[in-house]
Design a protein around this motif. Structure first.
Motif, PDB file in Angstrom:
ATOM      1  N   GLY A   8       0.957  -1.112  -0.040  1.00  0.00           N
ATOM      2  CA  GLY A   8      -0.077   0.056  -0.085  1.00  0.00           C
ATOM      3  C   GLY A   8       0.987   1.228   0.058  1.00  0.00           C
ATOM      4  N   SER A  25      -3.185   2.045   3.458  1.00  0.00           N
ATOM      5  CA  SER A  25      -4.073   1.042   2.760  1.00  0.00           C
ATOM      6  C   SER A  25      -3.378  -0.455   3.230  1.00  0.00           C
ATOM      7  N   THR A  50      -8.278  -0.112   6.221  1.00  0.00           N
ATOM      8  CA  THR A  50      -7.684   1.008   6.433  1.00  0.00           C
ATOM      9  C   THR A  50      -7.251   1.317   7.759  1.00  0.00           C
TER      10      THR A  50
END
Length: 460
Positions: A8, A25, A50
């Motif tokens: 992420g 993320s 998240t």
């Protein structure tokens, strides 16, 4: 265990008071149904998630006008998995401090000294904008069951694995959910069956983490190395004693290297350290003051190479870091001849010897440079290699043999190029071809002629 990685990036939102909300993320990893493979489902399932780290201080050079605070969804969504970490995000503080300080541990982690509060971080923007700096971030979240507690206890716990590949640092942190005041409007997260806050987030705090500033390190044979590992806990201590274990895994075999137990609330308390590998040590005083449980190894051997696992235990909780240690030793390179004199009638063999190197990966190439040219050429035929020879200390030796034809011009430079992981640049050894010497027959005949002429002149 199959390790699933989700790459992420950092997203950064800066509040007006000079602190940032960092949004990661992540991937929520759970055990899947079925046996895996062709006949069943996956061993693990992954669901997008998240993680929001609130109020991370930023440096004075950060432009607050260009960024906005993180705002949760206006309408809470029970399908959305959104972890919100309240309080000091000390993981990000530690990341930033590592990039600008030579000392690997800057926060006091012991029970006897209060935990350090958030502080302004120089160069924190570089870390908070990891995506802009093209740094790969891995964030993986999974349920965590503390030892001795029910698997679905209240509060709930989660293990978060974070690493920033470009910075060669990683951490394993444990999140604990915070109490939520429930009423008729309180929503429950559909997948995790946990109550959500009014903003639709799972509110948590970091209670414990284990981190390392290195994922992989290379050290010379017979040298010393420091394997970096540290821990931090919340201000209210999770346990009166910390336990540490270092293990080595290599080629399917594992063994304990060092074990330590230390009281956290007593600076003069007893420390039990048992090193099963001679020359292994941990500074117990630094473990108490700073949470620094790095292990030193001296007089490294080939057998010390492998995967080291640093596990820290605090009461019901434990977390670990993995560090790869590579042993390296550059080769000793030499040629078989000090002088190379051409033979008119037969080719000659020149050997390049590489001795006492580790690991096995080495490459040898032959080049020649005629006296009339400026760029060396690769030998069309690279000759032959001997078999690898392994010595008692685990190092290797190898030889390469090349044939020098009689047609080579005197003054030709022959070079053996050796490449090895222990060397930053290839090593070159060279020899220059010399002109052939006259045959001994003509030397003897010439000597006799000169001798006869000398005596002839004397007898006249």
């Amino acid at each position: 265990m199959i390790e699933v990685l989700f790459f992420g990036c950092f997203l950064t939102f800066v509040n007006a008071d000079g602190v940032a909300d960092v949004v990661l993320s992540c991937s929520l990893v759970e055990e899947g149904a079925g046996l895996g493979g062709m006949g069943g489902g996956a061993l693990f399932t992954r669901t997008p998630a998240t993680l929001v780290l609130r109020d991370v201080p930023v440096g004075p050079d950060e432009s607050l006008d260009t960024l906005t605070p993180f705002v949760p969804p206006s309408v809470p969504d029970p399908d959305l998995i959104l972890f919100e970490n309240k309080g000091d995000s000390f993981f990000l503080q530690r990341l930033a401090s590592v990039s600008v300080k030579s000392a690997p541990f800057v926060l006091n982690l012991s029970r006897s000294v209060p935990a350090v509060s958030s502080a302004e971080i120089p160069n924190a923007v570089m870390l908070l904008h990891a995506d802009c700096n093209e740094l790969e971030v891995m964030c993986e979240i999974s349920r965590y069951a503390p030892r001795g507690l029910p698997e679905r206890s209240d509060p709930a716990y989660f293990m978060v694995s974070l690493s920033v590949e470009g910075l060669d640092i990683s951490t394993s942190l444990i999140l604990q959910t915070l109490p939520v005041e429930k009423d008729q409007s309180t929503l429950t997260q559909n997948k995790l069956s946990l109550p959500l806050s009014q903003s639709g987030t799972l509110q948590t705090k970091v209670i414990f983490l284990v981190f390392s500033n290195i994922n992989s390190v290379s050290a010379p044979l017979r040298g010393d190395v420091l394997l970096n590992c540290g821990f931090k806990q919340e201000e209210t201590s999770l346990a009166p004693e910390v336990g540490l274990e270092w293990r080595l895994q290599h080629r399917g075999k594992g063994r304990k290297v060092l074990e330590m137990k230390r009281e956290l609330d007593n600076t003069e308390g007893a420390t039990v350290v048992h090193g099963e590998r001679k020359g292994s040590s941990v500074d117990a005083a630094q473990a108490l003051r700073e949470g620094n449980v790095s292990m030193s190894l001296t007089e490294l051997k080939v057998g010390d190479e492998g995967t080291y696992i640093c596990t820290v235990n605090l009461g019901n909780f434990h977390a670990q870091q993995v560090i790869q240690l590579h042993i390296v030793q550059p080769p000793q390179v030499s040629l078989s001849e000090e002088k190379l004199i051409l033979q008119k009638s037969s080719p000659q063999t020149l050997s390049c010897h590489c001795a006492k190197y580790y690991p096995l990966d080495t490459q040898m190439e032959w080049f020649f440079l005629p006296p009339t040219e400026s760029e060396p050429k690769l030998f069309p035929n690279q000759g032959s290699l001997s078999s690898h020879r392994q010595h008692g200390d685990g190092t290797f030796s190898l030889s390469s043999h090349i044939t020098i034809p009689p047609s080579f011009s005197p003054g030709t430079k022959i070079t053996c190029k050796v490449s090895h992981p222990a060397m930053d640049e290839p090593l070159y050894v060279s020899i220059v071809v010399e002109s052939p010497q006259p045959d001994s027959y003509w030397w003897v005949l010439g000597f006799l002629v000169v001798t006869v002429l000398f005596f002839y002149q004397v007898m006249k």
